[in-house]
Design a protein around this motif. Structure first.
Motif, mmCIF file in Angstrom:
data_model
loop_
_atom_site.group_PDB
_atom_site.id
_atom_site.type_symbol
_atom_site.label_atom_id
_atom_site.label_comp_id
_atom_site.label_asym_id
_atom_site.label_seq_id
_atom_site.Cartn_x
_atom_site.Cartn_y
_atom_site.Cartn_z
ATOM 1 N N UNK A 12 0.835 -1.208 0.000
ATOM 2 C CA UNK A 12 0.000 0.000 0.000
ATOM 3 C C UNK A 12 0.872 1.261 0.000
ATOM 4 N N UNK A 13 1.914 1.271 0.816
ATOM 5 C CA UNK A 13 2.790 2.442 0.865
ATOM 6 C C UNK A 13 3.467 2.674 -0.477
ATOM 7 N N UNK A 14 3.960 1.601 -1.092
ATOM 8 C CA UNK A 14 4.586 1.723 -2.406
ATOM 9 C C UNK A 14 3.584 2.224 -3.444
ATOM 10 N N UNK A 15 2.355 1.717 -3.364
ATOM 11 C CA UNK A 15 1.321 2.120 -4.318
ATOM 12 C C UNK A 15 0.995 3.602 -4.174
ATOM 13 N N UNK A 16 0.891 4.056 -2.947
ATOM 14 C CA UNK A 16 0.567 5.463 -2.730
ATOM 15 C C UNK A 16 1.689 6.382 -3.198
ATOM 16 N N UNK A 17 2.923 5.967 -2.967
ATOM 17 C CA UNK A 17 4.062 6.769 -3.439
ATOM 18 C C UNK A 17 4.101 6.816 -4.962
ATOM 19 N N UNK B 235 11.835 5.953 -8.663
ATOM 20 C CA UNK B 235 11.485 5.827 -7.253
ATOM 21 C C UNK B 235 11.486 7.186 -6.573
ATOM 22 N N UNK B 236 10.540 7.427 -5.670
ATOM 23 C CA UNK B 236 10.534 8.684 -4.906
ATOM 24 C C UNK B 236 11.792 8.805 -4.047
ATOM 25 N N UNK B 237 12.332 10.003 -3.975
ATOM 26 C CA UNK B 237 13.508 10.223 -3.134
ATOM 27 C C UNK B 237 13.220 9.928 -1.668
ATOM 28 N N UNK B 238 11.940 10.067 -1.279
ATOM 29 C CA UNK B 238 11.584 9.933 0.133
ATOM 30 C C UNK B 238 11.310 8.504 0.563
ATOM 31 N N UNK B 239 11.381 7.531 -0.372
ATOM 32 C CA UNK B 239 11.122 6.157 0.024
ATOM 33 C C UNK B 239 12.239 5.685 0.955
ATOM 34 N N UNK B 240 11.840 5.007 2.036
ATOM 35 C CA UNK B 240 12.849 4.506 2.977
ATOM 36 C C UNK B 240 13.493 3.232 2.428
#
Length: 533
Positions: free
Chosen positions: A389-394, A466-471
């Motif tokens: 879900x987190x990946x999908x939202x990003x 990929x978003x820069x903010x992904x952990x």
């Protein structure tokens, strides 16, 4: 002789049931004919006409034909005759019969080879399937039915020769433990039940009344005879509206307040607003709408006329698969109209392409998950994991940012109107900056937010933005899903070239799962190598 036949009579020829629609002569031929409508339209030759003359009407076009009265017909059975023929004679000789089909749905019979070995113990059976057993009436001796079927709880009487619903009620009255009944594919002409036998229907909790070829008024009268049904299926028909303007209303059913599950598959609904009345059912949890013609939640005419938006507050499971949904905003409307939805089935819609399967691609899956409420934990029978879900939202955020950055500021409101979850996503993942100046300079509106990352695992290499903010922890989960690996079993290494000399390469282990990707990467591109721990 033809005089032994009557209009509406149910017959079976070569194990194929039909209904008599006409008795008499046919111009240009000799002798009398029976005009029949076959339950299986594929057996028909016409719709009740011959040489331009109409003799009878068919409920399904092309299902009619003329047959001679003196041809051999299958002998009709009583309930017990059908039961004994199926579980003593047929199973002993031939094993399990073929599956039965209603529209595009297949009902399989499982495990009855075991029953054949215990055919003398009919009183031990809890479930029987008596489809196509030519059952027409209930036996006169109710006590014999009760003793023979002392433990029967589920009965399937699909595709038989019943003409009168009361015959079904008599059978149910004799079965003291019965709670599940299927009468799919029957062609009942009379739906009234005398008071002494209504108690047989009052015990039924699950009713399958599919493909009965009745008008809504007729179907309502039939279903209304089952006051305590909680699981109802009236699939395979031509129902088009369940709204306050339609009479009788679903809310008028005796069982309305107790309905928990309702199956309306293979009907003719075009919008969710066509079933607006169902939002008033107080206990409805499951709603099955597969194989209708649904394109949207609201029709083009009523979207702006609805005084109050649809709100199916009690529904937790919705099946909208195999419809005609082709617009992503459908998911936004579903999120608003089904605020407590927990599971959704939406595969095989035009929304996901024109290929044979119409199943979501990876990106389509992510956008679907991101547009739905976080309460939805199951999509097409697959559990949505928190990392997914987190990946999908990003990912969804990145697509919105791209669209916003590539268009003038004056179009922002119009764009965000198509992405109604944007404010919530900003609250969850942080406020996003729209950099249109960067888009003009580099033609890459997301350069400041996305890192084009080449990921290599073994012999496979993929490139993802990929978003820069992904952990790093979330990134490991995403990469694990992409390559089919357990995130706990892999380690990520950043590959940097030319750090010391032109030909030098440095690998850095991304060990801190809480760090964001841009802690390690300052460029707009990156290379990662995945290794097993």
């Amino acid at each position: 002789m033809a005089s032994t036949y009557y209009i509406g009579q149910r017959l079976s020829s070569d194990s194929r049931p039909c209904t008599v629609r006409y008795i008499g002569e046919v111009q240009g031929t000799k002798g009398e004919w029976l005009g029949v409508e076959w339950d299986d339209p594929a057996r028909g030759k016409h719709s009740g006409e011959h040489n331009g003359i109409r003799y009878f009407e068919c409920k399904v076009p092309g299902a009619g034909s003329f047959i001679r009265p003196n041809r051999p017909y299958d002998r009709p059975n009583t309930f017990l005759e059908g039961l004994k023929e199926k579980y003593i004679t047929n199973l002993e000789a031939t094993g399990v019969p073929n599956p039965i089909v209603f529209g595009s749905k297949v009902a399989e019979e499982v495990g009855f080879e075991k029953v054949s070995r215990k055919f003398s113990e009919l009183d031990t059976l809890t479930r029987v399937i008596l489809d196509y057993m030519r059952i027409k009436t209930c036996d006169d001796d109710f006590e014999e039915i009760s003793s023979t079927c002392a433990n029967l709880q589920e009965v399937d009487l699909s595709c038989n020769l019943f003409e009168d619903l009361e015959q079904v009620a008599r059978i149910c009255t004799s079965l003291q433990k019965l709670h599940t009944l299927s009468i799919n594919g029957n062609r009942l002409a009379r739906h009234q039940v005398a008071d002494p036998f209504t108690r047989g229907f009052s015990r039924i909790k699950t009713l399958r009344a599919e493909d009965l070829r009745l008008t809504w008024e007729e179907l309502f009268r039939l279903v209304n005879s089952f006051p305590n049904v909680t699981d109802l299926s009236i699939a395979v028909g031509d129902l088009t509206k369940f709204s306050p303007t339609i009479s009788p209303r679903v809310l008028d059913l005796q069982a309305a307040n107790g309905l928990v599950s309702l199956c309306l598959e293979e009907n003719a609904f075009e919008c969710i607003s066509d079933i607006a009345d169902l939002q008033e059912l107080p206990n409805l949890r499951r709603l099955l709408l597969a194989r209708n013609r649904i394109k949207a939640v609201y029709s083009s005419t009523d979207h702006h006329q609805v005084g109050e938006k649809l709100r199916f507050s009690t529904i937790t499971f919705l099946d909208i698969s195999r419809n005609e949904v082709g617009d992503w905003t459908f998911l936004d409307d579903i999120r608003d109209s089904f605020p407590n939805l927990e599971a959704l089935r939406i595969s095989q819609n035009p929304l996901y392409g024109i290929d044979g399967n119409r199943n979501p691609s990876e990106s389509a899956f992510q956008i679907t998950v991101a547009r739905l409420s976080r309460k939805v934990t199951s999509l097409d029978y697959s559990v949505i994991k928190p990392v997914e879900r987190a990946d999908a939202e990003l990912f969804y955020i990145s697509t919105i940012l791209k669209e916003l950055s590539e268009n003038p500021a004056e179009q922002e409101a119009e764009i965000l109107a198509r992405h109604t979850r944007w404010p919530e996503l900003q609250a969850l993942h942080g406020e996003q900056t729209i950099n249109r100046d960067l888009a003009k300079k580099s033609n890459d509106a997301l350069a400041s937010k996305l890192i084009e990352t080449q990921v290599t695992y073994g012999s496979r290499t993929l490139t993802k933005k990929l978003p820069r903010t992904v952990t790093i922890g979330k990134l490991a989960g995403l990469i694990g899903r992409l390559f089919g690996a357990n995130p706990l079993d892999i380690a990520l290494y950043l590959v940097e070239e030319g750090i010391v000399g032109d030909n030098s390469t440095r690998e850095t282990l991304l060990s801190d799962e809480l760090r964001e990707l841009d802690y390690y990467v300052t460029d707009v591109t990156a290379k990662l190598i995945v290794r097993e721990k």
